[in-house]
Design a protein around this motif. Structure first.
Motif, mmCIF file in Angstrom:
data_model
loop_
_atom_site.group_PDB
_atom_site.id
_atom_site.type_symbol
_atom_site.label_atom_id
_atom_site.label_comp_id
_atom_site.label_asym_id
_atom_site.label_seq_id
_atom_site.Cartn_x
_atom_site.Cartn_y
_atom_site.Cartn_z
ATOM 1 N N ARG A 84 -15.852 -26.594 19.784
ATOM 2 C CA ARG A 84 -16.936 -26.626 19.350
ATOM 3 C C ARG A 84 -17.135 -27.672 18.538
ATOM 4 O O ARG A 84 -18.359 -28.314 18.288
ATOM 5 N N ASN A 142 -17.799 -14.625 29.840
ATOM 6 C CA ASN A 142 -18.422 -15.774 29.377
ATOM 7 C C ASN A 142 -19.531 -15.175 28.528
ATOM 8 O O ASN A 142 -20.768 -15.857 28.329
ATOM 9 N N TYR A 143 -19.303 -13.641 27.604
ATOM 10 C CA TYR A 143 -20.278 -13.395 27.107
ATOM 11 C C TYR A 143 -20.733 -14.128 25.422
ATOM 12 O O TYR A 143 -19.526 -14.466 25.066
ATOM 13 N N ILE A 144 -21.731 -14.391 24.847
ATOM 14 C CA ILE A 144 -22.225 -15.330 24.053
ATOM 15 C C ILE A 144 -22.340 -14.198 23.292
ATOM 16 O O ILE A 144 -23.464 -13.982 23.272
ATOM 17 N N TRP A 164 -20.406 -27.011 21.212
ATOM 18 C CA TRP A 164 -21.032 -25.599 21.550
ATOM 19 C C TRP A 164 -22.595 -25.563 22.304
ATOM 20 O O TRP A 164 -22.768 -25.247 23.850
ATOM 21 N N GLU A 165 -23.266 -27.137 21.332
ATOM 22 C CA GLU A 165 -24.553 -26.840 21.953
ATOM 23 C C GLU A 165 -24.543 -27.175 23.283
ATOM 24 O O GLU A 165 -25.436 -26.962 24.014
ATOM 25 N N GLN A 199 -25.459 -15.397 17.045
ATOM 26 C CA GLN A 199 -25.169 -16.593 16.614
ATOM 27 C C GLN A 199 -25.943 -16.910 15.352
ATOM 28 O O GLN A 199 -27.194 -17.674 15.186
ATOM 29 N N ARG A 240 -15.788 -17.497 18.860
ATOM 30 C CA ARG A 240 -17.172 -17.328 19.990
ATOM 31 C C ARG A 240 -18.487 -17.079 18.850
ATOM 32 O O ARG A 240 -19.416 -16.723 19.218
ATOM 33 N N ARG A 294 -22.968 -26.805 26.261
ATOM 34 C CA ARG A 294 -22.683 -26.005 26.731
ATOM 35 C C ARG A 294 -23.727 -24.710 27.046
ATOM 36 O O ARG A 294 -23.862 -24.215 28.145
ATOM 37 N N HIS A 295 -24.158 -24.215 25.823
ATOM 38 C CA HIS A 295 -24.639 -23.003 25.723
ATOM 39 C C HIS A 295 -25.937 -23.128 25.162
ATOM 40 O O HIS A 295 -27.017 -23.004 24.847
ATOM 41 N N ARG A 340 -28.837 -31.604 22.974
ATOM 42 C CA ARG A 340 -27.532 -31.781 23.707
ATOM 43 C C ARG A 340 -27.530 -33.450 23.093
ATOM 44 O O ARG A 340 -27.625 -34.147 22.857
#
Lengths: 378, 653
Positions: B517, A90-92, B545-546, A95, B289, B548-549, B555
């Motif tokens: 994504r 689950n490592y992110i 992706w947004e 970005q 990722r 989820r993370h 959202r």
């Protein structure tokens, strides 16, 4: 089992690649890279081909450099940032959206590398188009015409024709005017000057020069119909004295003339056979093939056929057995050729304008007579 | 799921079936032949394209077997010439383009949150024109002189009736015309869809890269195809009516064909590669990722490639005797294209850098794509220089170059896309071990087949030659190239078998098996008929992706459909199919215009004009009825499960 099969298969595949790619850099007879092959562009024997090979090597080094740096970065990224066993699934990673300085920098760097390529390219374009001034004075001029599937060469200054073998003096520029009789062909002489197309309705020009006397292979490089693969030619660069001798010989008569096809050559072993051949020639061949070097008809000029090194437009060597095969069954040597099938009528291709050897039904002894006759035309 | 017909078209629905009424049946033959669902059409495109990929692949393998040893006599020179003509035509127009179109159709509407494309019936017309065009070109094999032997580039005057009296050439001309219609209606449809039907909040700079590349490719198609259409009409007139566009005897110019062909042909190259770049730009961020590095620059360079693509066509003609100025200008413009292309490669590496790379099968194809495309790009720089091109033009070096960009590029990316989106389309996932075995086979087979061709080209082997002499020294590379081609063919076949197997027996996949994504991963696998039960409101570029993370304000919002009105869906129709058959018969009539059939030994002329008139009448009736029928439409209501999902997301916000 299924866990192990993947690395085994991948390893096997790369092993095959490691074996095969070095293997295929050898030619069939063990020469490495075939670099001196008959049509190798990497074995230049004239100034233009030399220039083309030089630019090729320059670009090769530039792109190799790019391949190593860009590919190296890619390989490094693939190795360093791969997911390893035991990593947190689950490592992110951070970005990052991009970096303008890196992006613009790389654009500028690639543009700079292109300038390195562009400058010699410009020089090469000019060199191929224009004969340099110091070579202009003693240049000779030859008209080249492409036919399906052979080459006609006209020596304009001396007014004679020959076919499929272009002869010229070494060390002098040869200006070529390129014509096409039917469809597009391309005159390609890899060791001397690359290629230029022969296009119906327009005259293209190129020039060639051989630094030393030599024997070169060329081939049609534009798809031109059924026998495109069999449309080769030879180029012979002679020393000055041999060139003059060749010129003088080409302008000599080889037959008696005035409707008599008997050869002028005196010392002939089997005169009877040759005269029979002359008769057959007059009957079956003469409508398309002129034996007068000042006249070009539908087929290749055969006035000095006996002194040529190759037959069937460079596909075979000029030897009696090969010539026999060529005359007996030309369609098996060159598919679709007009000597066998006859010339189609341009307005209605389903009809034949001129009959071919298909309808002549020559026996072996008749072909032998023709062969004997043709070799007297020197 | 309950269904209810819109009151405004209730009259049209009074009869359930029959040719003159709107078909309603969703299953069986009627459902298949009248469908307007972009997902079904996309799958049909893919199946057709994969079939033609196999046909073109078999043609390639026969070519390779003929060249395996010098002076081979496996096939005749004429058959060889027909095979390379049909191989090129098939792979470009019937395999790679429609396979890209399959992804445009299936994925693009999902990525923008649309229910279907803007013109669903026109979409069906595109599909049928593609299939019938492919059939028309390949029909030529069954006539007495067989398929065309003119090369996929069909240089005049070899295509003149004097030099190619065979009917195969006419089949080729008219087949390409129909395929042109297929491409054009598709392109107009995709442009309209992308510009008008994006979900609320999905601004252009939030569009997924694949959708961006669909847009750019569609513009290229619209601008490039008219040139080939005109060229083909001129050629048809030369052959049938004795005009002199390309015939020198009447003052025509053969070089005109080359200009028209390549001003289409070069953008066509980018039509084949830009969708591939779009797929790669989707896959690499997912399996790294990380968000795409330099998104605006990737989009911009895609557009620059599209523009420059129209300014470089004469680099296919460096040896035709252009002047110094023209040659130099086209050479420098061609070199310029290396910059936006390089930018894309830099940015893909930038995306991977610092990420967490998961080498699944799609990722392996994506990385394989970068390596192979890099090789093809570098050889491309080599023959952008006319002095080098003077040697390489029409040799195996060029064959190696464009197979590196078209197989190592387009086909690798399309295989990547197939593995990546297969769970979305089928609800099942393709086996990873089997997929990776296929990848290594394809990758290695491809390199063994095409790397030796660089050597062959530099040592003088011309293209399109039926055979070669042993003393030329080309035997060894040719032998290995054939071995590699067989491996590549085996790998592709294995891929297709795996697809079929996985469709029926593969492991069930969740809606988003990869951690995607983009918006298509937010919906069910396979998506329901209406794609999204809700209207997605987009707040970010990588919306899923947004979700989820990302932070809460990024959202996605979900707007439930109006409970009265439901979801508006387009109606099925017979008219696209009928119109395409009209076009097909009209083209067939033109093919037979000068053809003489022999029945039982006696000669009889076909009535080509009769067929042409019938075809035109059918086309006209089809178009008029299509217009009169109107768009129609009916309403669907999301099922309880979907409504529950919407309620949950609304309560969260």
């Amino acid at each position: 089992m299924s866990k192990r099969i993947l690395p085994i298969w991948a390893g096997l595949m790369f092993l095959v690649m490691l074996i095969s790619i070095p293997q295929c850099t050898f030619s069939g007879d063990g020469r490495w890279f075939n670099i001196e092959g008959q049509q190798s562009a990497l074995d230049p024997k004239g100034p233009i081909a030399q220039n083309q090979a030089d630019i090729f090597y320059l670009i090769l080094w530039v792109t190799l450099f790019l391949f190593i740096t860009v590919g190296g970065a890619l390989a490094l990224a693939m190795w360093r940032f791969r997911e390893r066993k035991g990593d947190d699934p689950n490592y992110i990673p951070p970005q990052s959206h991009g970096h303008p300085l890196i992006e613009v920098g790389l654009v500028v760097a690639s543009a700079a590398l292109l300038v390195v390529i562009a400058i010699p390219t410009f020089g090469g374009i000019i060199l191929k188009k224009q004969v340099p001034v110091h070579l202009e004075a003693d240049a000779i001029e030859v008209n080249v015409t492409g036919y399906q599937w052979w080459w006609g060469f006209e020596y304009t200054e001396h007014g004679f024709y020959t076919a499929n073998e272009i002869v010229f003096p070494a060390g002098r520029a040869v200006k070529l005017n390129l014509h096409a009789n039917d469809v597009i062909h391309s005159f390609w002489l890899p060791k001397l000057a690359g290629k230029v197309d022969l296009i119906p309705g327009q005259v293209n020009t190129m020039w060639i020069k051989a630094d030393e006397p030599g024997y070169f292979w060329g081939q049609c490089a534009e798809f031109c119909g059924d026998s495109h693969a069999y449309m080769l030619f030879r180029a012979i660069a002679l020393p000055e004295d041999e060139w003059n001798e060749w010129l003088e010989r080409q302008q000599r008569e080889t037959i008696v003339g005035n409707g008599d096809y008997a050869p002028v050559k005196e010392d002939i072993e089997d005169r009877e056979l040759v005269l029979k051949g002359a008769e057959l020639y007059a009957q079956h061949c003469a409508r398309c093939h002129s034996v007068d070097s000042r006249l070009q008809t539908m087929g290749p000029n055969l006035a000095h056929f006996g002194s040529r090194t190759s037959i069937a437009s460079g596909w075979m060597e000029n030897e009696p057995e090969e010539l026999h095969r060529w005359l007996k069954e030309p369609h098996k040597v060159k598919p679709g050729n007009f000597m066998w099938y006859g010339f189609p009528d341009p307005s209605d291709p389903s009809r034949v304008q001129m009959e071919g050897l298909k309808d002549a039904d020559l026996s072996d002894s008749e072909v032998d007579a023709l062969v004997a006759y043709l070799y007297t035309l020197q | 799921m309950s269904s209810h017909h819109s009151p405004d078209s209730a009259a049209a629905h009074s009869e359930p079936t029959g040719l003159w009424h709107r078909p309603l049946k969703k299953t069986g033959w009627v459902g298949f032949l009248t469908t307007v669902d972009h997902k079904k059409i996309g799958i049909a495109y893919a199946l057709g394209a994969l079939f033609f990929l196999l046909v073109g692949g078999v043609e390639a393998l026969i070519i390779r077997l003929q060249l395996m040893v010098p002076e081979n006599e496996l096939i005749s020179a004429r058959l060889y010439n027909q095979l390379f003509t049909m191989h090129g035509t098939t792979m470009i127009f019937l395999a790679v383009m429609p396979l890209s179109a399959a992804f445009f159709n299936y994925i693009m509407p999902l990525q923008i949150g649309a229910r279907d494309v803007a013109f669903p019936r026109m979409n069906a017309l595109g599909l049928w024109c593609f299939l019938l065009g492919g059939i028309l070109i390949n029909m030529s094999w069954f006539f007495d002189q067989g398929a065309p032997a003119i090369g996929w580039f069909a240089y005049a005057p070899l295509t003149d009736r004097q030099f190619s009296p065979d009917i195969g050439t006419d089949f080729w001309i008219m087949g390409l015309q129909i395929l042109g219609i297929a491409s054009l209606v598709g392109a107009f449809n995709f442009i309209t869809t992308i510009l008008n039907m994006r979900a609320p909040g999905l601004s252009m700079m939030r569009l997924p890269v694949f959708t961006w590349m669909t847009l750019i490719t569609s513009f290229l198609i619209i601008l490039a195809f008219p040139a080939i259409t005109i060229a083909l009409v001129e050629l048809m007139f030369d052959r049938h009516f004795g005009t002199y566009f390309f015939n020198v005897d009447g003052g025509g110019k053969p070089i005109l064909w080359q200009h028209l062909f390549w001003i289409f042909g070069h953008p066509e190259v980018y039509i084949l590669i830009l969708p591939a770049m779009g797929i790669i730009s989707e896959v690499i961020p997912v399996f790294s990722r990380k968000t795409l590095f330099g998104y605006p620059l990737i989009i911009f360079s895609g557009a620059v490639i599209g523009f420059l693509g129209f300014a470089v066509w004469s680099h296919h003609m460096f040896t035709t005797g252009l002047g110094i100025v023209a040659t130099t200008a086209f050479a420098f413009l061609t070199m310029l294209i290396a910059i936006p292309t390089g930018v894309k490669i830099f940015n893909w590496i930038g995306t991977m850098w610092g990420g967490r790379l998961r080498f699944t099968t799609p990722m392996l194809y994506a990385v394989g794509f970068i390596w192979m495309f890099m090789m093809g790009g570098f050889t491309g720089i080599m023959h952008s220089s006319p002095p080098v091109d003077a040697q390489q033009q029409d040799t195996y070096f060029v064959v190696a170059h464009f197979h590196y960009v078209l197989i190592g590029g387009s086909i690798f990316a399309l295989l990547c896309g197939i593995h990546y989106w297969f769970p979305k389309v089928s609800g099942r996932i393709m086996d990873e071990t089997w997929g990776k075995i296929n990848f290594y086979t394809v990758f290695v087979g491809f390199n063994i087949a095409f790397f030796p061709m660089h050597i062959l080209g530099m040592t003088g082997m011309p293209r399109r030659t039926h055979t070669y002499k042993e003393e030329m020294g080309w035997a060894e590379p040719n032998f290995w190239a054939t071995i590699g081609a067989l491996m590549l063919g085996f790998g592709i076949l294995s891929c297709i078998i795996q697809m079929i197997y996985s469709y029926y027996k593969g492991a069930k996949s969740p809606n988003d098996p990869w951690g995607g994504r983009t918006l298509e991963w937010a919906t069910a696998s396979p998506p329901k008929e209406y794609n999204f039960a809700y209207t997605p409101v987009i707040h970010a570029r990588d919306q899923v992706w947004e979700d989820r993370h990302g932070t809460p304000e990024k959202r996605m919002d979900k707007i439930a459909p109006d409970p009265e009105h439901g979801i508006h869906m387009p109606d099925q129709s017979w008219w696209p199919l009928i119109t395409s058959f009209g076009i097909f018969f009209a083209c067939l009539g033109i093919v037979f215009f000068r053809y003489e059939f022999t029945f039982f030994g006696s000669l009889s002329y076909t009535n080509g004009i009769g067929l042409l008139v019938v075809g035109l009448v059918v086309t006209l009736v089809g178009i008029v009825k299509w217009a009169l029928e109107g768009p129609g439409g009916y309403h669907l209501y999301p099922d309880a499960e979907d409504m529950e999902e919407i309620r949950q997301s609304q309560s969260k916000n």
